[in-house]
Design a protein around this motif. Structure first.
Motif, mmCIF file in Angstrom:
data_model
loop_
_atom_site.group_PDB
_atom_site.id
_atom_site.type_symbol
_atom_site.label_atom_id
_atom_site.label_comp_id
_atom_site.label_asym_id
_atom_site.label_seq_id
_atom_site.Cartn_x
_atom_site.Cartn_y
_atom_site.Cartn_z
ATOM 1 N N ASP A 50 -8.269 -3.753 -8.113
ATOM 2 C CA ASP A 50 -7.869 -3.270 -6.786
ATOM 3 C C ASP A 50 -7.249 -4.359 -5.858
ATOM 4 N N LEU A 51 -7.414 -5.488 -6.021
ATOM 5 C CA LEU A 51 -6.652 -6.533 -5.312
ATOM 6 C C LEU A 51 -5.168 -6.382 -5.934
ATOM 7 N N MET A 52 -4.999 -6.454 -6.909
ATOM 8 C CA MET A 52 -3.858 -6.689 -7.458
ATOM 9 C C MET A 52 -2.759 -5.510 -6.945
ATOM 10 N N THR A 53 -3.565 -4.285 -6.880
ATOM 11 C CA THR A 53 -2.525 -3.019 -6.467
ATOM 12 C C THR A 53 -2.019 -3.127 -5.127
ATOM 13 N N LEU A 54 -2.412 -4.090 -4.233
ATOM 14 C CA LEU A 54 -1.836 -4.498 -2.906
ATOM 15 C C LEU A 54 -0.803 -5.049 -2.856
ATOM 16 N N GLY A 55 -0.289 -5.860 -3.803
ATOM 17 C CA GLY A 55 0.913 -6.369 -4.290
ATOM 18 C C GLY A 55 1.226 -7.516 -3.085
ATOM 19 N N LEU A 56 0.272 -8.325 -2.660
ATOM 20 C CA LEU A 56 0.448 -9.194 -1.559
ATOM 21 C C LEU A 56 1.254 -10.422 -1.918
ATOM 22 N N GLU A 57 2.207 -10.708 -1.117
ATOM 23 C CA GLU A 57 3.131 -11.771 -1.310
ATOM 24 C C GLU A 57 2.961 -12.897 -0.050
ATOM 25 N N LYS A 58 3.627 -13.920 -0.355
ATOM 26 C CA LYS A 58 3.482 -14.988 0.606
ATOM 27 C C LYS A 58 3.907 -14.420 1.964
ATOM 28 N N GLY A 59 2.981 -14.817 3.232
ATOM 29 C CA GLY A 59 3.380 -14.125 4.513
ATOM 30 C C GLY A 59 2.757 -12.834 4.818
ATOM 31 N N ALA A 60 2.164 -12.354 3.759
ATOM 32 C CA ALA A 60 1.489 -10.980 4.184
ATOM 33 C C ALA A 60 0.457 -11.237 4.866
ATOM 34 N N ARG A 61 0.000 -10.367 5.929
ATOM 35 C CA ARG A 61 -1.213 -10.387 6.855
ATOM 36 C C ARG A 61 -2.214 -9.578 6.161
ATOM 37 N N VAL A 62 -3.642 -10.128 5.972
ATOM 38 C CA VAL A 62 -4.402 -9.116 5.424
ATOM 39 C C VAL A 62 -5.646 -9.463 6.464
#
Length: 89
Positions: A50-62
Motif C-alpha cells: 500500500d505504501l509503495m503505491t503512493l509513490g512518495l518522493e522527497k518533499g512530499a507532504r503526508v
C-alpha cells in the motif's frame, strides 16, 4: 484519533528500504494507521505494498492518521523515523 502532517525528507523518498522500516515500526503498535498523500490517496500504514503505491518522493507532504490504544506513541515514533530521514545521510 491523532494526526500529523509531515514532509518526506530523505533524498530517495519513500523507496523500499524506508517503506520496510516504516512498516516494521508501525507493526510494533496496536493502533490502526493510515498514510494520506497530498493528492488524497490513502494507504494502510502497516502494508508495504500500500505504501509503495503512493509513490512518495522527497518533499512530499503526508498526513499520518493513527487511532487506537497506543496512538500517541505510534504517531510520535513514526514521525521521528521520517524526520530522521530513515537513517539515511
Amino acid at each position: 484519533m491523532v494526526t500529523k502532517e509531515i514532509i518526506i525528507l530523505n533524498e530517495q523518498g519513500f523507496h523500499v528500504r524506508p517503506a520496510q522500516l516504516f512498516v516494521d515500526k508501525a507493526n510494533e503498535f496496536h493502533s490502526d494507521l493510515k498514510v494520506r498523500s497530498e493528492n488524497g490517496e490513502e494507504a494502510d500504514g502497516k502494508s508495504m505494498l500500500d505504501l509503495m503505491t503512493l509513490g512518495l518522493e522527497k518533499g512530499a507532504r503526508v498526513t499520518l492518521e493513527v487511532s487506537g490504544p497506543d496512538e500517541q506513541e505510534c504517531l510520535q515514533s513514526l514521525a521521528e523515523l521520517i524526520e530522521s530521514k530513515f537513517g539515511e545521510a
